[in-house]
Structure formats: C-alpha cells, structure tokens
Scaffold this active site. Structure first.
Site, PDB file in Angstrom:
ATOM      1  N   HIS A 258      13.235 -43.793 -17.765  1.00  0.00           N
ATOM      2  CA  HIS A 258      11.992 -43.657 -18.522  1.00  0.00           C
ATOM      3  C   HIS A 258      12.175 -44.223 -19.936  1.00  0.00           C
ATOM      4  O   HIS A 258      13.141 -43.920 -20.622  1.00  0.00           O
ATOM      5  CB  HIS A 258      11.607 -42.179 -18.606  1.00  0.00           C
ATOM      6  CG  HIS A 258      10.194 -41.940 -19.027  1.00  0.00           C
ATOM      7  ND1 HIS A 258       9.138 -42.042 -18.149  1.00  0.00           N
ATOM      8  CD2 HIS A 258       9.643 -41.612 -20.227  1.00  0.00           C
ATOM      9  CE1 HIS A 258       8.019 -41.770 -18.781  1.00  0.00           C
ATOM     10  NE2 HIS A 258       8.295 -41.512 -20.051  1.00  0.00           N
TER      11      HIS A 258
ATOM     12  N   ASP B 152      13.675 -42.383 -12.972  1.00  0.00           N
ATOM     13  CA  ASP B 152      12.847 -41.746 -13.993  1.00  0.00           C
ATOM     14  C   ASP B 152      12.823 -40.243 -13.745  1.00  0.00           C
ATOM     15  O   ASP B 152      12.328 -39.785 -12.709  1.00  0.00           O
ATOM     16  CB  ASP B 152      11.427 -42.325 -13.942  1.00  0.00           C
ATOM     17  CG  ASP B 152      10.585 -41.958 -15.147  1.00  0.00           C
ATOM     18  OD1 ASP B 152      10.733 -40.836 -15.664  1.00  0.00           O
ATOM     19  OD2 ASP B 152       9.762 -42.791 -15.572  1.00  0.00           O
TER      20      ASP B 152
ATOM     21  N   CYS C 107       4.131 -44.347 -21.246  1.00  0.00           N
ATOM     22  CA  CYS C 107       4.270 -42.899 -20.995  1.00  0.00           C
ATOM     23  C   CYS C 107       2.898 -42.212 -21.139  1.00  0.00           C
ATOM     24  O   CYS C 107       2.018 -42.429 -20.310  1.00  0.00           O
ATOM     25  CB  CYS C 107       5.317 -42.310 -21.932  1.00  0.00           C
ATOM     26  SG  CYS C 107       5.691 -40.567 -21.684  1.00  0.00           S
TER      27      CYS C 107
END
Length: 245
Positions: free
Chosen positions: A212, A179, A132
């Site tokens: 995600h 995501d 991330c």
C-alpha cells in the site's frame, strides 16, 4: 502524452524536487495546491490526497509530475481544514477520526473545484487521480460526474455496494498485491462486478510484490526492486489520462 519536450514522469521523477512547484490558493471554502504546466493547457487533473492530507509532499509531488506532463494539477484540501491523520496516530481511533471525513461526501468541494478549473483556469477536459482515501473518492466521482473524463483510483479501498459499478467515466484501478489494507479477494470481486455491470472502459491492474502506498512513495523510500513497478504504475496513470482526458 509525453514527448521530447514534456517527458514521461518516470523519466523526470529523479529531477523534480519535493519542495513543491506550485502555490497554495483559496477555492471558495477550501484551500488547494495548484501547479500549472510551463505551456498553456486546457486539460486539468484533480489530485485527491490520502488520509495524510493535502499538504503531504508525496501527493504534491504527483501533482508536480502531472503538471510537467501538460496538465493543470490541483490538490484541494478535501478535509476542509480538519486535521489529517497522523502516521503516529492511534489506529484504534481511526474510524472515529474518519466519521466526518467520508470520501463519499465531497460533492460540495468537487463542485467548487470544477467551477474553479473551468472558469479560472480555462480547463475543458478534467480528470481525477486519487490515492488510498482519494482512490475511494476518485471511484465515487466516476459514479457521479460524467463531465469528468477519466479517473485513476490508486489503492482505493473496495466497498461492497451494489451502486459501485455503473461508472460514468473511464477508470483505471491500480492495486498492490501485498496490501495489508485491501485483500486481493476484494479486488477480484470488484473486477468481476465491473465486468458484469460497467458500460464504460475500465482496467483493474495489480502490481506484484507491491505494498500500500507504492505509487506515490518518495524517491528516497524506493528500493531498486520496487522501482520498475512504481515507474510502470505512474506511466499507466499518465497513459490512461492521455487517452481519455
């Protein structure tokens, strides 16, 4: 490379506990979690945390798995003591929180960690893995540090800038198909521009049905349908590092 005495993380994942196998150390002005393999190694990986910070058990677990595969793994506090984002945080204030924690203003910390790995750990080949926020940082390091031999950027937000594609080290980009943070059109654009401008090896891989955070999800949060993809992504990560680092 995984072998019989040093298995692939997808094999050992169910055996490693989340208590943390390493120790916290001070590297110049930053703290870091460091875990070393059971046998001496001159290969190291800088593990770069997400917005939840360097103490997140999920991220330390990934460092532990890398160490179990023969790498010195170090997860520095790239927020340098500033408070990490909280899962209960007010997302309307996220951009304000992010202002002094840009993943592209980490050179001082990267330099300190590289020096530590080379001078105190004897590392001769160094790679990066980031998740991330750390995926963006990994992408940035691949543009700035040719001495870093390989990078794995895991669901790092894609930013549209002309200087994002001339990578100096081979980089694997892992994304999730579903995501909510990174639209697929941005991923496709990244791949197209890398194909046009990048001169080192790279790969962009999208995992179907995943969301995600899937690669460093804790085992108790993994459902059976997702597990094969998570194992595959972790194996891809290890294989990429083994090939170049």
């Amino acid at each position: 490379m995984a072998n019989e005495s040093n298995p692939c993380p997808c094999d050992i994942g169910d055996k490693i506990e989340y208590g943390g196998l390493g120790q916290e150390v001070q590297i110049e002005h930053i703290k870091a979690y460091v875990v070393k393999p059971t046998t001496p190694s001159d290969k190291a990986i800088i593990v770069i945390h997400d917005i939840f910070g360097w103490q997140l058990p999920n991220t330390r677990y990934m460092a532990d798995m890398l160490a179990a595969n023969g790498y010195i793994a170090v997860c520095p506090d790239f927020f340098v003591g500033k408070e990490a984002w909280s899962p209960a945080g007010d997302w309307s204030k996220f951009q304000e929180w992010l202002q002094d924690k840009k993943p592209t203003t980490i050179n001082t910390e990267v330099d300190a960690v590289l020096k530590f790995l080379k001078e105190q750990c004897g590392a001769k080949r160094i790679g990066t893995v980031g998740f991330c926020w750390g995926g963006v940082a990994t992408h940035y390091i691949a543009l700035q540090y040719p001495e870093v031999k390989a990078g794995v950027s895991v669901y790092g937000i894609v930013r549209e800038r002309e200087d994002r594609y001339a990578l100096k080290s081979p980089t694997l980009f892992i994304f999730a198909e579903v995501d909510q943070v990174i639209p697929l059109d941005q991923v496709n654009s990244l791949e197209e521009k890398l194909k046009e401008k990048c001169t080192v090896d790279y790969q962009v891989k999208i995992f179907p049905g995943q969301t995600h955070g899937f690669v460093h999800r804790k085992r108790e949060d993994i459902n059976p349908a997702d597990k094969p993809y998570i194992q595959e992504a972790r194996k891809d990560m290890l294989n990429w590092l083994s090939k170049y680092c």
